[in-house]
Design a protein around this motif. Structure first.
Motif, short mmCIF file in Angstrom:
data_model
loop_
_atom_site.label_atom_id
_atom_site.label_comp_id
_atom_site.label_asym_id
_atom_site.label_seq_id
_atom_site.Cartn_x
_atom_site.Cartn_y
_atom_site.Cartn_z
N LEU A 179 36.01 50.92 44.94
CA LEU A 179 36.40 49.60 45.38
C LEU A 179 36.31 48.67 44.16
N SER A 180 37.33 47.61 44.17
CA SER A 180 36.94 46.49 43.16
C SER A 180 37.51 45.28 43.83
N PHE A 181 36.50 44.35 44.22
CA PHE A 181 36.60 43.12 45.12
C PHE A 181 35.76 42.15 44.47
N GLU A 182 36.09 40.77 44.83
CA GLU A 182 35.25 39.68 44.32
C GLU A 182 33.98 39.78 45.15
N PRO A 183 32.68 39.78 44.46
CA PRO A 183 31.62 39.74 45.30
C PRO A 183 31.47 38.62 46.31
N MET A 184 30.93 39.05 47.59
CA MET A 184 30.54 37.97 48.37
C MET A 184 29.28 37.35 48.10
N ASP A 185 29.11 35.92 48.60
CA ASP A 185 27.78 35.52 48.42
C ASP A 185 27.06 35.59 49.81
#
Length: 235
Positions: A179-185
Motif C-alpha cells: 500500500l502507498s497512502f498519505e500518512p495519517m496524523d
C-alpha cells in the motif's frame, strides 16, 4: 490527558473491488479462521460503511474530502505483547482477500487506541485525520489529545476514542501489503447504539458547531475522511 495508556491496535481500511458483500464474506471467513489462532486477549471487529442515512454536519463540511473506506478490519488488545500477532493478522487478511482490496484506496494503522470517554456500540464513525499544512505532527497531537479531547468529553452520549499512530510499524505493514497512502496524523472513532443515535449525537451543537470549529484549528478536512460504519462481525 497524557497519562492515558489505552489498547494496542492494528487495522486495515479499504475499498472493495468486487462488491462490498463479497469482500465482507471473504473477510469474515478469514477473521473466523484467525480467531482460532490469535491469542485470547485480542478482539477483532469487521465493519462496513453505512450509506443510507441522513447527512450530518461533518459529512457536509467534508463533502469534497476523500471518499470514506468501504470496509474496516480492526484488532485491539490490552496486552502490548499481542501487537506483533495483530500486525501479522492484518497482513494475513490483506493477503487472503487481496482480490477484494483496492490497493489504490486502502490504508493500515498500527498504534494505540485510547478511550477518551468509555463505551461501545455496533455503529461507529471512523475519521482518519491529517494535520493542517505547516503544522507539525507534535503540534497536531498536542491540540488533538491535550485540548480537543476535552471537547469530546463534554458531548452528551458520545463514546469517543482516539487512535494514535506508531509510524515505523505502520509503514512496515503498508510496505508488506503493498500500500502507498498519505500518512495519517491520527484516527478518531465514536461509538453509538444505532444510526439514529449517531445522527442525533453528532448533530448536537457541541459537535456540529463547537467541535468542528475547533477541528479547523488543527485538522485539514480536505485531506481527512469521515464515514459511519456498522459492525457486521466481531470476536
Amino acid at each position: 490527558m497524557g497519562e492515558r495508556v489505552g489498547l494496542a491496535k492494528a487495522a486495515l481500511y479499504f475499498d472493495a473491488t468486487n462488491g462490498i458483500d463479497a469482500a465482507i464474506d471473504a473477510a469474515q471467513a478469514q477473521a473466523d479462521e484467525l480467531a482460532g489462532t490469535l491469542p485470547g486477549g485480542i478482539a477483532q471487529r469487521l465493519a462496513r460503511r453505512v450509506t443510507d442515512m441522513p447527512l450530518i454536519p461533518h459529512q457536509k463540511v467534508m463533502a469534497d474530502s476523500p471518499k470514506p473506506f468501504d470496509i474496516a478490519y480492526q484488532l485491539s488488545s490490552e496486552n502490548d505483547a499481542d501487537r506483533d500477532a495483530m500486525v501479522l493478522a492484518v497482513a494475513a487478511m490483506a493477503e487472503t482477500i487481496a482480490a477484494h482490496i483496492d490497493k489504490g484506496h486502502a490504508a493500515v494503522l498500527v498504534g494505540r487506541e485510547i478511550a477518551i470517554t468509555r463505551g461501545d456500540g455496533p455503529i461507529y464513525n471512523i475519521m482518519p485525520l491529517r494535520a493542517l499544512p505547516g503544522m507539525t505532527h507534535d503540534e497536531f497531537m498536542h491540540h488533538w489529545f491535550d485540548r480537543h479531547a476535552t471537547l469530546g468529553e463534554g458531548v452528551d452520549g458520545v463514546r469517543y476514542r482516539q487512535n494514535h499512530v506508531d509510524y515505523p510499524p505502520t509503514e512496515d505493514l503498508a510496505a508488506r501489503i503493498g500500500l502507498s497512502f498519505e500518512p495519517m496524523d491520527g484516527l478518531t472513532e465514536s461509538y453509538f447504539d444505532s444510526v439514529d443515535a449517531a445522527v442525533e449525537i453528532l448533530s448536537q451543537e457541541t459537535v456540529a458547531v463547537d467541535a468542528i470549529e475547533d477541528e479547523r484549528r488543527f485538522i485539514h478536512h480536505p485531506r481527512s475522511q469521515f464515514g459511519i460504519y456498522e459492525t457486521v462481525w466481531r470476536a
